[in-house]
Design an enzyme around this catalytic site. Structure first.
Site, short mmCIF file in Angstrom:
data_model
loop_
_atom_site.label_atom_id
_atom_site.label_comp_id
_atom_site.label_asym_id
_atom_site.label_seq_id
_atom_site.Cartn_x
_atom_site.Cartn_y
_atom_site.Cartn_z
N GLU A 157 37.99 0.88 7.42
CA GLU A 157 36.97 1.17 8.42
C GLU A 157 35.61 0.70 7.89
O GLU A 157 34.98 1.38 7.09
CB GLU A 157 36.90 2.67 8.71
CG GLU A 157 38.11 3.22 9.43
CD GLU A 157 37.80 4.56 10.09
OE1 GLU A 157 38.04 4.69 11.29
OE2 GLU A 157 37.30 5.46 9.39
N ASN B 85 41.12 10.35 15.39
CA ASN B 85 40.31 11.25 14.57
C ASN B 85 39.24 11.88 15.46
O ASN B 85 38.27 11.22 15.82
CB ASN B 85 39.68 10.48 13.41
CG ASN B 85 38.76 11.34 12.56
OD1 ASN B 85 38.77 12.57 12.66
ND2 ASN B 85 37.96 10.69 11.73
N SER C 243 35.06 1.45 16.06
CA SER C 243 34.78 1.02 17.44
C SER C 243 35.99 0.38 18.11
O SER C 243 35.86 -0.60 18.86
CB SER C 243 33.57 0.06 17.47
OG SER C 243 32.39 0.74 17.07
N GLU D 157 32.44 9.09 6.36
CA GLU D 157 31.52 10.19 6.68
C GLU D 157 31.62 11.30 5.64
O GLU D 157 30.62 11.97 5.35
CB GLU D 157 31.83 10.71 8.08
CG GLU D 157 31.45 9.70 9.15
CD GLU D 157 32.14 9.88 10.49
OE1 GLU D 157 31.91 9.06 11.39
OE2 GLU D 157 32.94 10.85 10.63
N HIS E 72 37.31 9.53 4.29
CA HIS E 72 36.59 8.90 5.39
C HIS E 72 35.14 8.67 4.97
O HIS E 72 34.56 9.46 4.23
CB HIS E 72 36.63 9.80 6.63
CG HIS E 72 36.19 9.13 7.88
ND1 HIS E 72 34.85 8.94 8.17
CD2 HIS E 72 36.89 8.57 8.91
CE1 HIS E 72 34.76 8.31 9.33
NE2 HIS E 72 35.97 8.06 9.80
#
Length: 245
Positions: A169, A13, A207, A101, A99
């Site tokens: 995530e 991504n 990460s 974000e 996502h």
């Protein structure tokens, strides 16, 4: 008979990164993959402005393309948005939805994510549906509760392994350098697996880098990775992909 594990997927991504100068990294990755015996699928999810250019650059390579988001409508007066049909037309086979974000920056809810996943199906795209807890939720011991709620609210009724990938995530691990322990990843992925089809791919993201990829990809019920910053450089991304060679 034991259930066969789904084929892993390693998806990069790129987020809001990359201009035409970044095409060289896609070209480098395509070249590197020629010398790798792949046991996973590889995908790049670049900014929409680069999709058609990257499609041309990686032509013939074993690299799929995905979008980073889509609107739930096929067309209309939605300035700045992009539809799943547009992504399909540009050469994508998948799209990331939900996502963290997007959820944080644009107030997307589980219902919004579900609508976007349904839009992906409409255009014959695989929906990569993201879920994950914040640090506060983790510290409060609510991780599995949050994951279950997001999973229930975000997955459409017609979600099946052929049209859906789930990406776990943890929000607190995205771009921070922090990574959950193997035990924490295993616990969450086992919880997701218990609520989904055995053939559904469940990716880990947050990460992920060459140094920890083998360990993370070896965890039970982890069927690949959704990679952020490390996917921007071919040398780093191939290091993660090689966890499956």
């Amino acid at each position: 008979m034991a259930q066969k594990s789904p084929k892993p997927l390693v998806a990069g991504n790129w987020k809001m990164n990359g201009t035409t100068a970044a095409l060289k990294e896609a070209r480098l990755l395509a070249g590197m993959l020629e010398d790798v015996r792949l046991r996973c699928e590889v995908m790049i999810c670049p900014p929409a402005t680069l999709i058609t250019s990257i499609k041309s650059v990686v032509k013939g390579a074993k690299i799929k393309l995905g979008g980073q988001d889509c609107h739930w409508y096929a067309h209309g007066a939605h300035t700045g948005d992009i539809s799943s049909e547009m992504l399909k037309d540009a050469g994508c086979s998948a799209v990331i939805v939900g996502h963290s974000e997007r959820r944080a920056d644009h107030g997307e809810t589980d219902e919004t994510v579900r609508l976007k996943a349904e839009a992906a199906y409409r255009a014959d795209l695989t929906a990569i549906i993201c879920i994950g807890e914040t640090l506060e939720e983790r510290k409060a011991g609510r991780t599995l509760e949050v994951i279950a709620r997001q999973l229930k609210g975000s997955l459409p009724m017609n979600a099946v392994p052929t049209n859906t990938v789930v990406a776990y995530e943890p929000v607190w691990a995205i771009g921070t350098g922090l990574t959950p322990t193997v035990e924490q990843v295993a616990e969450v992925h086992a919880s997701i697996r218990a609520k989904t089809d055995p053939a559904l791919r469940i990716l880990y993201g947050g990460s992920v880098k060459p140094a920890n990829a083998v360990e993370l990809m070896s965890v039970a019920n982890v069927n690949g990775a959704l990679v952020g910053g490390a996917s921007l450089k071919a040398a780093d991304f191939i290091g993660i992909i090689k966890a499956y060679t």
